[in-house]
Design an enzyme around this catalytic site. Sequence first.
Site, PDB file in Angstrom:
ATOM      1  CB  CYS A 172     -19.260 -26.824  23.079  1.00 23.72           C
ATOM      2  SG  CYS A 172     -20.624 -26.262  24.084  1.00 23.72           S
ATOM      3  N   GLY A 190     -23.906 -45.038  -5.504  1.00 26.91           N
ATOM      4  CA  GLY A 190     -23.017 -43.910  -5.732  1.00 26.91           C
ATOM      5  C   GLY A 190     -23.518 -42.804  -6.626  1.00 26.91           C
ATOM      6  CD  GLU A 246     -24.309 -52.905  -3.389  1.00 29.43           C
ATOM      7  OE1 GLU A 246     -23.495 -52.012  -3.062  1.00 29.43           O
ATOM      8  OE2 GLU A 246     -24.039 -54.110  -3.280  1.00 29.43           O
ATOM      9  N   PRO A 247     -28.467 -48.451  -4.876  1.00 26.44           N
ATOM     10  CG  PRO A 247     -30.567 -47.898  -5.780  1.00 26.44           C
ATOM     11  CD  PRO A 247     -29.579 -49.037  -5.649  1.00 26.44           C
ATOM     12  N   GLY A 248     -28.551 -45.647  -2.670  1.00 23.12           N
ATOM     13  CA  GLY A 248     -28.959 -45.224  -1.334  1.00 23.12           C
ATOM     14  C   GLY A 248     -29.401 -43.777  -1.375  1.00 23.12           C
TER      15      GLY A 248
HETATM   16  C1  LIG Z   1     -22.819 -46.597   0.899  1.00 24.14           C
HETATM   17  C2  LIG Z   1     -22.877 -47.719  -0.048  1.00 24.14           C
HETATM   18  C3  LIG Z   1     -23.814 -47.726  -1.092  1.00 24.14           C
HETATM   19  C4  LIG Z   1     -24.761 -46.584  -1.347  1.00 24.14           C
HETATM   20  O1  LIG Z   1     -24.132 -45.438  -1.818  1.00 24.14           O
HETATM   21  P1  LIG Z   1     -25.008 -44.190  -2.291  1.00 24.14           P
HETATM   22  O2  LIG Z   1     -24.004 -43.183  -2.665  1.00 24.14           O
HETATM   23  O3  LIG Z   1     -25.841 -43.779  -1.144  1.00 24.14           O
HETATM   24  O4  LIG Z   1     -25.823 -44.648  -3.447  1.00 24.14           O
HETATM   25  C5  LIG Z   1     -23.864 -48.837  -1.899  1.00 24.14           C
HETATM   26  N1  LIG Z   1     -23.028 -49.899  -1.720  1.00 24.14           N
HETATM   27  C6  LIG Z   1     -22.114 -49.917  -0.733  1.00 24.14           C
HETATM   28  C7  LIG Z   1     -21.234 -51.090  -0.594  1.00 24.14           C
HETATM   29  C8  LIG Z   1     -22.008 -48.841   0.123  1.00 24.14           C
HETATM   30  O5  LIG Z   1     -21.084 -48.863   1.100  1.00 24.14           O
END
Ligand SMILES: *Cc1c(COP(=O)(O)O)cnc(C)c1O
Length: 411
Positions: free
Chosen positions: A336, A229, A265-267
Amino acid sequence: MMAENVSLETIANEVGTPAYVYSAATLTRHYQVFEAAISKMDALIAYSVKANSNLAVLALLAKLGSGADVVSGGELKRALLVGIPANKIVFSGVGKTVDEMRDALTADILQFNVESLPELHALNACAKELSMTARIAFRINPDVSAGGHEKITTGKAENKFGINIDQAEAAYAEAANLDHIEITGIDMHIGSQIDTLAPFKTALLKGIELIKTLRAQGHNIRTFDFGGGLGIPYSENENTPPLPELYGEMISKATQGLDVKMIFEPGRMIAGNAGILLTKTIYVKKGSVRNFIILDAAMNDLIRPALYDAHHNIEPVKFSNNGAPTQIYDIVGPVCETGDTFAKQRELPEIEAGDLITIHSAGAYGAVQAGQYNTRPLIPEVLVSGDKYEIIRARPTVEDILKTEHIPDWV
Ligand SMILES: *Cc1c(COP(=O)(O)O)cnc(C)c1O
């Protein structure tokens, strides 16, 4: 404009447009910045696969030591395929099916982040069938407002995610009675693109309190999965999210002496600003009230502006800074839908048909959310490293799409 040492013009000529272009050096740097930020804690990075799940990206992160947070059986398969050890994989998501549970149990993943009591009982039954024990954390919903947009906040009581914090003790008591469930921790993921520390801190303190309460009730809580997050800068004009260093320091201080293993859990923080969408101008249309740049990329390739009103910086690949004339444009795709608009009223140097344009911060939640609306084939992904690049997902042809469809005899 270059991607590392490769000219984007070269990629456009050789791969075609539109295409996603990722930088291996930036992915690596972001991973290492996050790793350094949490280095004072006993912690696991479980990269959120859904942000960018390309096998090459996962393999690169696996090599750096990353674990994985997966939200489907498909993502689990990807993580295992690139060699992420099962004991570094956590499984999140509100709707895990029995088939997905079976695969994850068989692989012997580190932990299921369980989001409801029905899921808990399904998992217990599945583990029983396999004569196994499922390690679990409940995803706790701490009722905290976070996230830049209502579609990406997850930690409010009215969101579909997790178990409300006031129901947590009962849930743990129920889990403790199940023979094929082993409680290992708690889990919280409160939202995405969070640009201040405050909501993280509020949630963290609630989590710490809960851990103490659960331990007092006899549960052996060893892990605290704090989700992802952390926001990233998309524009100079928006809030600047806290540096990972400050995020890590805040969590490290608050959890000192708690004796838990942290999971992160960084994305977006890793992949978002490691990629761009490279696209070409098809037409420039001068309307009576607006000028439009019509690109060959569209909302089916990058849906964030349409779905979340997201801002992405947009620049031409070639421009000079010395006083070239500018224009105000709306930048749109060919689909469209009025929603197929990347940006409104942006000032850019004068653009002509054929000019290459980059849409920035497209490395996360870009290619993974793409679709084939308007029978537009998925676009390729390219990974650059130094002066070399490779296509890491090929562009399907229209024939590839049509092959999967079937007309019944009786039509
Ligand atoms: C999407 C998600 C993340 C990653 O969130 P980011 O904002 O990309 O860091 C981590 N944990 C869970 C459970 C998610 O659904």
